[in-house]
Design a protein around this motif. Structure first.
Motif, PDB file in Angstrom:
ATOM      1  N   PHE A  10      20.194   9.414 -16.574  1.00  0.00           N
ATOM      2  CA  PHE A  10      21.442   8.690 -16.338  1.00  0.00           C
ATOM      3  C   PHE A  10      21.175   7.184 -16.277  1.00  0.00           C
ATOM      4  CE2 PHE A  10      24.401   6.803 -13.213  1.00  0.00           C
ATOM      5  CZ  PHE A  10      25.592   7.006 -13.897  1.00  0.00           C
ATOM      6  N   ARG A  11      20.048   6.772 -15.668  1.00  0.00           N
ATOM      7  CA  ARG A  11      19.714   5.350 -15.585  1.00  0.00           C
ATOM      8  C   ARG A  11      19.551   4.738 -16.976  1.00  0.00           C
ATOM      9  NH1 ARG A  11      15.835   5.707 -12.291  1.00  0.00           N
ATOM     10  NH2 ARG A  11      14.118   5.873 -13.794  1.00  0.00           N
ATOM     11  N   GLN A  12      18.902   5.482 -17.856  1.00  0.00           N
ATOM     12  CA  GLN A  12      18.712   4.970 -19.218  1.00  0.00           C
ATOM     13  C   GLN A  12      20.055   4.827 -19.937  1.00  0.00           C
ATOM     14  OE1 GLN A  12      15.799   3.790 -20.176  1.00  0.00           O
ATOM     15  NE2 GLN A  12      15.042   4.427 -18.146  1.00  0.00           N
ATOM     16  N   GLN A  13      20.971   5.776 -19.685  1.00  0.00           N
ATOM     17  CA  GLN A  13      22.302   5.680 -20.302  1.00  0.00           C
ATOM     18  C   GLN A  13      23.058   4.463 -19.785  1.00  0.00           C
ATOM     19  OE1 GLN A  13      24.385   9.348 -19.605  1.00  0.00           O
ATOM     20  NE2 GLN A  13      22.774  10.619 -20.508  1.00  0.00           N
ATOM     21  N   VAL A  14      22.943   4.170 -18.501  1.00  0.00           N
ATOM     22  CA  VAL A  14      23.636   3.014 -17.919  1.00  0.00           C
ATOM     23  C   VAL A  14      23.066   1.714 -18.477  1.00  0.00           C
ATOM     24  CG1 VAL A  14      24.021   1.734 -15.774  1.00  0.00           C
ATOM     25  CG2 VAL A  14      24.311   4.215 -15.811  1.00  0.00           C
ATOM     26  N   LEU A  15      21.753   1.630 -18.541  1.00  0.00           N
ATOM     27  CA  LEU A  15      21.136   0.420 -19.084  1.00  0.00           C
ATOM     28  C   LEU A  15      21.550   0.187 -20.528  1.00  0.00           C
ATOM     29  CD1 LEU A  15      17.519   0.767 -17.598  1.00  0.00           C
ATOM     30  CD2 LEU A  15      19.347  -0.756 -16.822  1.00  0.00           C
ATOM     31  N   ALA A  16      21.600   1.291 -21.292  1.00  0.00           N
ATOM     32  CA  ALA A  16      22.009   1.156 -22.695  1.00  0.00           C
ATOM     33  C   ALA A  16      23.479   0.757 -22.799  1.00  0.00           C
ATOM     34  CB  ALA A  16      21.759   2.473 -23.422  1.00  0.00           C
ATOM     35  N   ARG A  17      24.319   1.282 -21.917  1.00  0.00           N
ATOM     36  CA  ARG A  17      25.755   0.968 -21.967  1.00  0.00           C
ATOM     37  C   ARG A  17      25.997  -0.521 -21.713  1.00  0.00           C
ATOM     38  NH1 ARG A  17      28.817   3.397 -17.204  1.00  0.00           N
ATOM     39  NH2 ARG A  17      27.694   5.249 -17.935  1.00  0.00           N
ATOM     40  N   GLN A  63      26.569  -2.779  -9.205  1.00  0.00           N
ATOM     41  CA  GLN A  63      25.489  -2.182  -8.425  1.00  0.00           C
ATOM     42  C   GLN A  63      25.202  -0.778  -8.954  1.00  0.00           C
ATOM     43  OE1 GLN A  63      25.819  -0.357  -4.571  1.00  0.00           O
ATOM     44  NE2 GLN A  63      24.457  -1.897  -3.670  1.00  0.00           N
ATOM     45  N   TYR A  64      23.947  -0.543  -9.293  1.00  0.00           N
ATOM     46  CA  TYR A  64      23.567   0.739  -9.879  1.00  0.00           C
ATOM     47  C   TYR A  64      23.787   1.883  -8.893  1.00  0.00           C
ATOM     48  CZ  TYR A  64      20.669   4.453 -11.824  1.00  0.00           C
ATOM     49  OH  TYR A  64      20.209   5.661 -12.300  1.00  0.00           O
ATOM     50  N   VAL A  80      25.571   5.500  -9.491  1.00  0.00           N
ATOM     51  CA  VAL A  80      24.924   6.778  -9.184  1.00  0.00           C
ATOM     52  C   VAL A  80      25.811   7.604  -8.256  1.00  0.00           C
ATOM     53  CG1 VAL A  80      22.968   7.844  -7.994  1.00  0.00           C
ATOM     54  CG2 VAL A  80      22.582   5.959  -9.568  1.00  0.00           C
ATOM     55  N   GLY A  81      26.417   6.942  -7.261  1.00  0.00           N
ATOM     56  CA  GLY A  81      27.317   7.661  -6.362  1.00  0.00           C
ATOM     57  C   GLY A  81      28.498   8.269  -7.101  1.00  0.00           C
ATOM     58  N   MET A  82      29.052   7.522  -8.051  1.00  0.00           N
ATOM     59  CA  MET A  82      30.181   8.040  -8.824  1.00  0.00           C
ATOM     60  C   MET A  82      29.766   9.248  -9.670  1.00  0.00           C
ATOM     61  SD  MET A  82      32.040   4.473  -9.993  1.00  0.00           S
ATOM     62  CE  MET A  82      33.391   5.325 -10.783  1.00  0.00           C
ATOM     63  N   ASN A 115      33.376   4.414  -4.077  1.00  0.00           N
ATOM     64  CA  ASN A 115      32.172   4.247  -4.890  1.00  0.00           C
ATOM     65  C   ASN A 115      32.334   3.103  -5.890  1.00  0.00           C
ATOM     66  OD1 ASN A 115      30.589   6.267  -3.738  1.00  0.00           O
ATOM     67  ND2 ASN A 115      31.444   7.864  -5.053  1.00  0.00           N
ATOM     68  N   ARG A 116      33.529   2.982  -6.440  1.00  0.00           N
ATOM     69  CA  ARG A 116      33.779   1.907  -7.397  1.00  0.00           C
ATOM     70  C   ARG A 116      33.732   0.532  -6.690  1.00  0.00           C
ATOM     71  NH1 ARG A 116      37.858   3.955  -9.233  1.00  0.00           N
ATOM     72  NH2 ARG A 116      36.899   5.041 -10.982  1.00  0.00           N
ATOM     73  N   MET A 117      34.233   0.492  -5.459  1.00  0.00           N
ATOM     74  CA  MET A 117      34.113  -0.749  -4.686  1.00  0.00           C
ATOM     75  C   MET A 117      32.647  -1.129  -4.509  1.00  0.00           C
ATOM     76  SD  MET A 117      36.899  -0.447  -1.619  1.00  0.00           S
ATOM     77  CE  MET A 117      38.656  -0.300  -1.943  1.00  0.00           C
ATOM     78  N   GLN A 118      31.820  -0.129  -4.188  1.00  0.00           N
ATOM     79  CA  GLN A 118      30.406  -0.389  -4.014  1.00  0.00           C
ATOM     80  C   GLN A 118      29.791  -0.940  -5.297  1.00  0.00           C
ATOM     81  OE1 GLN A 118      28.113   2.982  -2.706  1.00  0.00           O
ATOM     82  NE2 GLN A 118      26.143   1.987  -3.060  1.00  0.00           N
ATOM     83  N   ALA A 119      30.156  -0.319  -6.429  1.00  0.00           N
ATOM     84  CA  ALA A 119      29.579  -0.754  -7.709  1.00  0.00           C
ATOM     85  C   ALA A 119      30.054  -2.139  -8.102  1.00  0.00           C
ATOM     86  CB  ALA A 119      29.935   0.269  -8.793  1.00  0.00           C
ATOM     87  N   GLU A 120      31.320  -2.464  -7.833  1.00  0.00           N
ATOM     88  CA  GLU A 120      31.883  -3.709  -8.354  1.00  0.00           C
ATOM     89  C   GLU A 120      31.827  -4.872  -7.382  1.00  0.00           C
ATOM     90  OE1 GLU A 120      35.816  -2.609  -9.457  1.00  0.00           O
ATOM     91  OE2 GLU A 120      35.186  -1.422 -11.203  1.00  0.00           O
TER      92      GLU A 120
END
Length: 472
Positions: free
Chosen positions: A300-307, A319-320, A324-326, A400-405
């Motif tokens: 999943f980390r590799q997919q996020v980095l590529a995105r 925030q990664y 991950v939480g989502m 979770n989206r608040m945490q990420a953004e």
């Protein structure tokens, strides 16, 4: 005045001379009224309490100070199930299913605080509601009022005289049935008036209300007809009473309570501990969002980095950990949903097993009609669970989206977002369940009652033709 009406009038006079019968009828009518008003007051009180608790919980969530969003995920939220307007008439399974759910991240909790767990064992016999009185006690009253309707004429020798004077069996039985049916509807009249009042006030829909009245009218007429027929076939009133009491015990008391036990043995539900163990095993299999070395989340980390077109997590504009939480919430929610669907399917098979015996005990049919139309059946409870779970997912993913953004723009060792953000989190708004949503189940149960009435109607025709020979 027709001959059948004159027979009915004489039957009413006989019933009025029966002081015990009159007192019992008045007491049952009073009990229906008391049960109706007590149930309405109880429903209104519980509904007000739950609305107050829900408002208090929402206000408490809004008052939380600046926090990390993931802490608010675990702080959670309580939701309370509102009571359907007609649930005062029939509490159904509401006393056993629980009415409060604690919603939090990573898991799907069950409903708690069922009334049956906090009440005496008498609740399992039957809560004092109009439905209980009409389902269980009203047939017993009709038995005691109608068991001697024809047998009494035979014992006194008046049956042979009536037939010798040219009165045919159909008219005789029709008059007796008319008298008993009038008593049956008079007993149900107070409950019907209360139901009609709810519909006139716009609290309940006319469709569900009229079908509910129709179902209970059929149920009581069934017992009035059964009492007259058994009285016509029995050699004396004592035998008629014994037969009718036996039918009541089997059809109203024994079968409806034995069949759920048989269904539980036929379709076994896993215990809560077994379910939790299986869920934790499956959660470990699909991936652990709290483990940085988990194989699934490595991918999943590799997919996020590529995105986002970056090579390091530190370079992400979000925030990664929030992402991950989502993702972890999405996976665990799907897993819990499959487990809930499996449990609901097993319960549905148990219910189908019980309903298959409605032809032997029409109480099962009228109970299904009553619970379905008052929105106190398993389908209504599952609808609440589905709405609560859909809200839980939105609630958790919003945080979770608040945490990420938001967290990437705050920084620090203990990043916290402003408390103003908690007011942006969705609030639970229960959509009222439509009692007519599952019209097929209601239709099948009404057809069972109609089938019983039709079958007894055929027996009525046979008995009317043979009544002359039975009198000899």
């Amino acid at each position: 005045m027709s001959a059948a009406t004159r027979i009915a009038r004489e039957e009413w006079r006989a019933l009025l001379r029966n002081r015990a019968g009159v007192i019992a009828t008045l007491l049952l009518v009073a009990l229906v009224l008391v049960a109706s008003f007590v149930s309405i007051e109880r429903r209104d009180r519980i509904e007000a309490d739950r609305a107050r608790y829900q408002a208090s919980v929402d206000a408490g969530f809004d008052r939380q100070p600046d926090r990390h969003p993931h802490r608010m995920v675990h702080y959670g939220q309580f939701v309370f199930r509102p009571i359907a307007p007609l649930a005062f008439f029939d509490a159904g399974i509401d006393s056993y299913t629980g009415n409060t759910i604690f919603l939090e991240g990573h898991r799907q909790n069950s409903a708690n605080f069922a009334e049956a767990r906090q009440s005496s064992l008498l609740l399992r016999f039957g809560q004092l509601t109009p439905a209980f009185v009409l389902q269980t006690l009203a047939p017993l009253l009709l038995i005691f009022l109608g068991f001697a309707s024809v047998a009494r004429e035979r014992e006194r020798g008046t049956l042979r005289l009536l037939l010798a004077q040219g009165l045919d069996g159909r008219t005789l039985l029709g008059g007796k049935l008319l008298a008993q049916a009038a008593v049956a509807l008079a007993v149900a009249a107070p409950a019907f008036v209360v139901l009609a009042g709810f519909a006139l006030a716009g609290v309940a829909g006319w469709g569900a209300t009229l079908l509910l009245m129709l179902g209970y009218a059929a149920w009581l007429l069934l017992w009035a007809l059964l009492a007259v027929l058994v009285s016509a076939w029995a050699h004396d009133s004592r035998a008629a009473l014994a037969a009718l009491i036996g039918l009541w015990l089997i059809g109203v008391i024994l079968l409806p309570r034995a069949l759920p036990e048989a269904a539980a043995a036929q379709v076994v539900l896993p215990t809560r501990i077994e379910t939790e163990i299986a869920l934790h095993r499956d959660l470990a299999r699909i991936g652990d969002s709290h483990d940085p070395d988990d194989p699934y989340f490595n991918g999943f980390r590799q997919q996020v980095l590529a995105r986002y077109g970056v090579s390091r997590i530190e370079d992400l504009p979000v925030q990664y950990a929030g992402l991950v939480g989502m993702e972890g919430e999405r996976l665990s929610t799907a897993l819990y949903a499959r487990a809930a669907a499996d449990s609901a399917g097993r319960e549905a098979r148990q219910n189908r097993f019980v309903h298959a015996f409605a032809a032997l005990s029409p109480l099962i049919a009228i109970r299904q009609v009553s619970m379905a139309l008052t929105a106190s059946d398993p389908a209504a409870h599952l609808d609440f669970l589905d709405q609560a779970e859909a809200f839980r997912y939105r609630f958790v993913q919003t945080l979770n989206r608040m945490q990420a953004e938001l967290i990437p723009h705050i920084g620090g060792e203990d990043p916290r977002v402003s408390a103003d953000n908690w007011k942006r989190v969705p609030r639970f708004a229960y959509r009222s369940y439509d009692p007519l949503r599952d019209a097929g189940a209601i239709r099948r149960s009404l057809l069972v009652l109609a089938g019983w009435l039709a079958g007894l109607g055929l027996l009525f025709a046979v008995t009317a033709r043979r009544i002359g020979r039975v009198a000899r």
